[in-house]
Design a protein around this motif. Structure first.
Motif, short mmCIF file in Angstrom:
data_model
loop_
_atom_site.label_atom_id
_atom_site.label_comp_id
_atom_site.label_asym_id
_atom_site.label_seq_id
_atom_site.Cartn_x
_atom_site.Cartn_y
_atom_site.Cartn_z
N ASP A 86 -79.28 68.98 -34.81
CA ASP A 86 -78.98 69.46 -36.02
C ASP A 86 -78.02 70.28 -36.39
O ASP A 86 -77.16 70.84 -35.60
N ILE A 87 -77.81 70.76 -37.51
CA ILE A 87 -76.53 71.71 -37.90
C ILE A 87 -76.60 73.20 -37.37
O ILE A 87 -78.02 73.47 -37.08
N HIS A 216 -82.12 77.88 -42.73
CA HIS A 216 -82.38 76.34 -42.66
C HIS A 216 -83.52 75.88 -41.47
O HIS A 216 -84.39 75.25 -41.77
N LEU A 217 -83.49 76.72 -40.39
CA LEU A 217 -84.27 76.28 -39.42
C LEU A 217 -85.62 77.30 -39.22
O LEU A 217 -86.54 76.85 -38.78
N PHE A 218 -85.60 78.31 -39.86
CA PHE A 218 -86.64 79.32 -39.84
C PHE A 218 -87.12 79.87 -40.96
O PHE A 218 -86.35 80.21 -41.96
N ARG A 219 -88.67 80.07 -41.14
CA ARG A 219 -89.03 80.91 -42.32
C ARG A 219 -88.81 82.26 -42.16
O ARG A 219 -88.41 82.83 -41.17
N SER A 287 -93.09 75.78 -39.89
CA SER A 287 -91.56 75.27 -39.98
C SER A 287 -91.38 75.40 -41.48
O SER A 287 -91.96 75.08 -42.55
N PRO A 288 -90.06 75.77 -41.97
CA PRO A 288 -89.70 75.48 -43.30
C PRO A 288 -89.45 73.90 -43.67
O PRO A 288 -89.45 73.63 -44.96
N ALA A 289 -89.82 73.02 -42.76
CA ALA A 289 -89.66 71.73 -42.72
C ALA A 289 -90.74 70.97 -42.95
O ALA A 289 -91.04 69.72 -43.09
N GLY A 315 -89.47 76.77 -36.38
CA GLY A 315 -88.61 75.74 -36.83
C GLY A 315 -88.03 75.10 -35.80
O GLY A 315 -87.30 73.77 -36.04
N LEU A 316 -88.37 75.51 -34.50
CA LEU A 316 -87.39 74.74 -33.40
C LEU A 316 -88.78 74.50 -32.17
O LEU A 316 -88.81 75.13 -31.16
N PRO A 317 -89.68 73.53 -32.40
CA PRO A 317 -91.00 73.43 -31.81
C PRO A 317 -90.58 73.02 -30.31
O PRO A 317 -91.02 73.22 -29.21
N HIS A 318 -89.24 72.35 -30.03
CA HIS A 318 -88.74 72.21 -28.75
C HIS A 318 -88.37 73.18 -27.94
O HIS A 318 -88.26 73.12 -26.57
#
Length: 390
Positions: A86-87, A216-219, A287-289, A315-318
């Motif tokens: 990701d970015i 972008h990655l986190f709420r 996640s915000p996604a 935002g980063l489940p992995h």
């Protein structure tokens, strides 16, 4: 050629070193109860886990050089796992936590792995010159056939996050014969709306790139809850990614087009744009996604798609739950017809009702349909679009 036995021993050594907090050879920036933020060699000569004894090189493409890391040798009978980050991340910072997890070892013993970096996002990348035109998302997807040809890769199983998930999806839509399956984390298949585009333009003037990546990655709840983790994460973005090049990549991603996928309706037009491979969509439950991933799921073939919503993940489940994601990956790969004799992970063995089907996982959220049924070879197959939460 990567020696997977050596890799396994080194992963064990790393875990032992981390538990004793004596990792003199490793840079460990943040440890929480769930994950290690980054585990990387501090220098090319230091012993690493997954990144030692791999081929790393720039592959020349019509849209500029692409830095790749190839671990293992492709086999004629098996696809290669192809990753895209990701970015604000690169192949190391995005995937090292997952690939160094012990439950991933069974997968990496069976498959070679090719990590692809977006142009200029690898560590130590030189700054693009003034006036440089960064490739669009479409053009970045067009670099992948060149990478596959360079490494003599015939077919892939894609694993990607965010912007990388978009790129691999566009690649799979255009080159379906090269893709056996996709695991897409935090995918957004739609173009940015005017409001989002305007917000990005304003933030790009007023904020550091690291702030844009974090939002972008986190709420906000996760940012507040994991303040120390997020602080370290910001430092890593600033210190390990070329900031000028990162802005180019972010601009390209925020200028993406709609993928324009459609779900075939019963009795309707069968000539619609959709993925032909089996696909696992993954998102953390806070996640915000989430909305974007659910929307993407609604546009995909329900007979070949599953939606995995991972509980207690952001935002980063992995990063948050690498063991759970590794288990899901193994079952997904088994559903494609590979690793049929693989043993159960520690997570599966701990469940009271073990089964070869992913449908044995009892979701916390409502199950829309059965995730998988068992084929005549006793291998799980994705049958219907589903939502499952760990």
């Amino acid at each position: 050629m990567l020696n997977w036995d050596v890799y396994k021993k080194r992963c064990r050594r790393i875990r032992s070193m981390l538990s004793k907090e004596t990792s003199s050879l490793l840079e460990v920036d943040e440890v929480t109860s769930d994950h290690v933020l980054f585990v990387d060699p501090v220098s090319p000569g230091a012993e690493g886990a997954f990144w030692d004894q791999v081929v790393e090189e720039n592959v020349e493409t019509p849209h500029g050089p692409v830095f790749c890391s190839m671990a293992g040798t492709p086999r004629d009978q098996r696809p290669v796992i192809l990753t895209y980050h990701d970015i604000g991340l690169n192949h190391r910072t995005c995937f090292n936590t997952l690939f160094c997890h012990e439950d991933m070892q069974e997968i990496t013993r069976h498959f070679a792995v090719c990590h692809v970096n977006a142009p200029g996002q690898q560590e130590g990348a030189t700054t693009f010159p003034t006036g440089f035109i960064y490739p669009s998302m479409d053009q970045l997807s067009e670099t992948l056939p060149v990478v596959l040809k360079h490494f003599n890769i015939k077919r892939v199983i894609g694993l990607a996050v965010g912007a990388g998930a978009y790129i691999l999806t566009r690649f799979a839509l255009k080159y379906p014969d090269l893709v056996d399956g996709l695991v897409l984390i935090n995918i957004d298949a739609q173009a940015e709306g005017w409001a989002e585009w305007a917000a990005y333009r304003i933030s790009s003037w007023a904020l550091d790139p690291s702030d844009i990546v974090v939002s972008h990655l986190f709420r906000q709840e996760e940012i507040n809850k994991k303040a120390e983790f997020i602080g370290t994460f910001r430092q890593q973005i600033t210190n390990r990614i070329n900031q000028t090049n990162l802005l180019h990549f972010m601009k390209s991603y925020n200028s993406r087009n709609n993928l324009e996928m459609e779900r075939r309706s019963c009795g309707g037009n069968t000539d619609v744009k959709t993925l032909k491979c089996h696909t696992l969509l993954v998102v953390g439950d806070y996640s915000p996604a989430v909305d974007a991933v659910v929307d993407c799921n609604s546009r995909m073939d329900p007979t070949k798609t599953a939606l995995l919503k991972m509980s207690d993940c952001g935002g980063l489940p992995h990063f948050d739950q690498p063991g759970k994601l590794a288990e899901a990956l193994k079952y997904f790969i088994q559903g494609l017809g590979y690793m049929s004799s693989a043993g159960m992970t520690r997570l599966s063995r701990s469940r009271s009702a073990s089964s070869t089907s992913v449908s044995s996982f009892r979701p916390r959220s409502h199950t829309i349909a059965t995730v998988e049924s068992t084929s005549k070879n006793n291998m799980p197959r994705i049958r219907r679009s589903s939502e499952v939460s760990y």
